[in-house]
Design a protein around this motif. Structure first.
Motif, short mmCIF file in Angstrom:
data_model
loop_
_atom_site.label_atom_id
_atom_site.label_comp_id
_atom_site.label_asym_id
_atom_site.label_seq_id
_atom_site.Cartn_x
_atom_site.Cartn_y
_atom_site.Cartn_z
N HIS A 4 0.96 -1.10 -0.12
CA HIS A 4 -0.05 -0.01 0.01
C HIS A 4 0.99 1.16 -0.06
CE1 HIS A 4 -2.85 2.96 2.17
NE2 HIS A 4 -3.19 2.71 1.08
N SER A 5 0.44 2.17 -0.96
CA SER A 5 1.34 3.15 -1.08
C SER A 5 1.20 4.22 0.18
CB SER A 5 1.42 3.92 -2.49
OG SER A 5 2.08 5.08 -2.75
N THR A 6 1.99 4.04 1.19
CA THR A 6 1.94 5.02 2.12
C THR A 6 3.31 4.80 3.07
OG1 THR A 6 0.49 5.55 4.23
CG2 THR A 6 0.61 3.10 3.73
N GLY A 7 3.62 5.85 3.65
CA GLY A 7 4.74 5.88 4.65
C GLY A 7 6.09 5.35 4.18
N ALA A 20 9.88 0.23 -19.31
CA ALA A 20 11.34 0.42 -19.08
C ALA A 20 12.14 -0.44 -18.43
CB ALA A 20 11.25 2.06 -18.45
N ASN A 21 11.54 -1.37 -18.08
CA ASN A 21 11.91 -2.57 -17.25
C ASN A 21 12.68 -2.01 -15.91
OD1 ASN A 21 12.44 -5.29 -16.56
ND2 ASN A 21 14.24 -5.61 -17.66
N THR A 22 11.77 -1.21 -15.18
CA THR A 22 12.61 -0.65 -14.07
C THR A 22 11.51 -0.82 -12.73
OG1 THR A 22 11.65 1.60 -14.33
CG2 THR A 22 13.71 1.23 -15.48
N GLY A 23 12.01 -0.58 -11.54
CA GLY A 23 11.11 -0.74 -10.50
C GLY A 23 11.49 -2.01 -9.64
N THR A 24 10.86 -1.97 -8.56
CA THR A 24 11.14 -2.82 -7.48
C THR A 24 9.79 -3.69 -7.12
OG1 THR A 24 11.19 -1.31 -5.66
CG2 THR A 24 13.44 -2.05 -6.74
N GLY A 25 8.76 -3.23 -7.68
CA GLY A 25 7.44 -3.78 -7.05
C GLY A 25 6.22 -3.11 -7.57
N TRP A 26 5.05 -3.36 -6.61
CA TRP A 26 3.69 -2.82 -7.28
C TRP A 26 3.38 -1.97 -5.95
CZ3 TRP A 26 5.91 -7.23 -8.82
CH2 TRP A 26 5.90 -7.62 -9.93
N LYS A 27 2.96 -0.92 -6.13
CA LYS A 27 2.29 0.05 -5.09
C LYS A 27 0.60 0.36 -5.54
CE LYS A 27 5.55 3.25 -5.46
NZ LYS A 27 6.15 4.64 -5.17
N PHE A 28 -0.04 -0.12 -4.54
CA PHE A 28 -1.52 0.72 -4.91
C PHE A 28 -1.97 1.61 -3.70
CE2 PHE A 28 -1.38 -3.16 -1.94
CZ PHE A 28 -2.35 -2.91 -0.96
N ASP A 29 -2.88 2.50 -4.40
CA ASP A 29 -2.96 3.76 -3.74
C ASP A 29 -4.19 3.43 -2.70
OD1 ASP A 29 -1.07 5.40 -4.63
OD2 ASP A 29 -2.25 5.69 -6.37
N THR A 30 -5.30 2.68 -3.29
CA THR A 30 -6.54 2.72 -2.30
C THR A 30 -6.37 1.36 -1.50
OG1 THR A 30 -7.51 1.35 -4.12
CG2 THR A 30 -7.79 3.79 -4.04
N ALA A 31 -6.51 1.52 -0.15
CA ALA A 31 -6.34 0.31 0.57
C ALA A 31 -7.71 -0.32 0.83
CB ALA A 31 -5.85 1.12 2.02
N ASP A 32 -7.91 -1.07 -0.34
CA ASP A 32 -9.10 -1.93 -0.32
C ASP A 32 -9.13 -3.08 -1.08
OD1 ASP A 32 -9.00 -0.91 -2.88
OD2 ASP A 32 -10.87 0.46 -2.79
N GLU A 33 -9.99 -3.99 -1.23
CA GLU A 33 -10.02 -5.31 -2.00
C GLU A 33 -9.26 -5.13 -3.32
OE1 GLU A 33 -12.80 -8.67 -3.47
OE2 GLU A 33 -13.40 -7.56 -1.84
N SER A 39 -2.62 -4.93 -7.51
CA SER A 39 -1.38 -5.25 -7.24
C SER A 39 -0.87 -6.78 -7.37
CB SER A 39 -0.97 -4.61 -5.89
OG SER A 39 0.48 -4.94 -5.47
N LEU A 40 -1.55 -7.64 -6.86
CA LEU A 40 -1.19 -8.99 -6.71
C LEU A 40 -1.55 -9.44 -8.27
CD1 LEU A 40 -2.91 -10.12 -3.61
CD2 LEU A 40 -0.64 -10.14 -4.05
N TRP A 41 -2.36 -9.21 -8.85
CA TRP A 41 -2.73 -9.70 -10.32
C TRP A 41 -1.48 -9.04 -11.23
CZ3 TRP A 41 -2.61 -8.06 -15.12
CH2 TRP A 41 -3.06 -8.94 -16.22
N ASN A 42 -1.00 -8.02 -11.03
CA ASN A 42 0.14 -7.73 -11.91
C ASN A 42 1.51 -8.43 -11.37
OD1 ASN A 42 -0.27 -5.37 -13.83
ND2 ASN A 42 -1.44 -4.66 -11.88
N ALA A 43 1.67 -8.67 -10.20
CA ALA A 43 3.02 -9.53 -9.73
C ALA A 43 2.99 -10.94 -10.14
CB ALA A 43 2.94 -9.27 -8.25
N LEU A 44 1.62 -11.53 -10.02
CA LEU A 44 1.64 -12.81 -10.51
C LEU A 44 1.63 -12.91 -12.06
CD1 LEU A 44 -1.24 -13.90 -8.01
CD2 LEU A 44 1.20 -14.65 -8.04
#
Length: 94
Positions: A4-7, A20-33, A39-44
């Motif tokens: 979750h994109s916070t703190g 660009a093949n950059t980055g270290t993960g996936w962030k989501f702004d809304t703390a909901d389902e 985020s999980l769909w993109n990672a998987l």
């Protein structure tokens, strides 16, 4: 990681950019389902269908320095900058 994109997580995880093949993960702004599912769909999907991109994410994550030593050096740098350029203050005359 999927976070979750916070703190501190917002600052430490770089959003994966498949073009660009950059980055270290996936962030989501809304703390909901829906945010978590996105985020999980993109990672998987990346893990399953784009192995080279996944390996790049893993490598970048392992190379990232989150040590206290690095953080302490950054704080010292910020304090040095603050001493070089003190805040402007014009006191009110009495």
């Amino acid at each position: 990681p999927c976070v979750h994109s916070t703190g501190g997580l917002k600052d430490s995880v770089v959003q994966f950019d498949p073009f660009a093949n950059t980055g270290t993960g996936w962030k989501f702004d809304t703390a909901d389902e829906e945010g978590l599912k996105w985020s999980l769909w993109n990672a998987l999907n990346t893990y399953k269908n784009h192995k080279e991109a996944w390996d790049g994410i893993v490598q970048r994550c392992m190379e990232t320095d989150f040590s206290w030593e690095r953080s302490a050096k950054r704080y010292v740098e910020i304090f040095r900058w603050a001493k070089i350029d003190p805040p402007y203050h014009q006191p009110h005359p009495f």
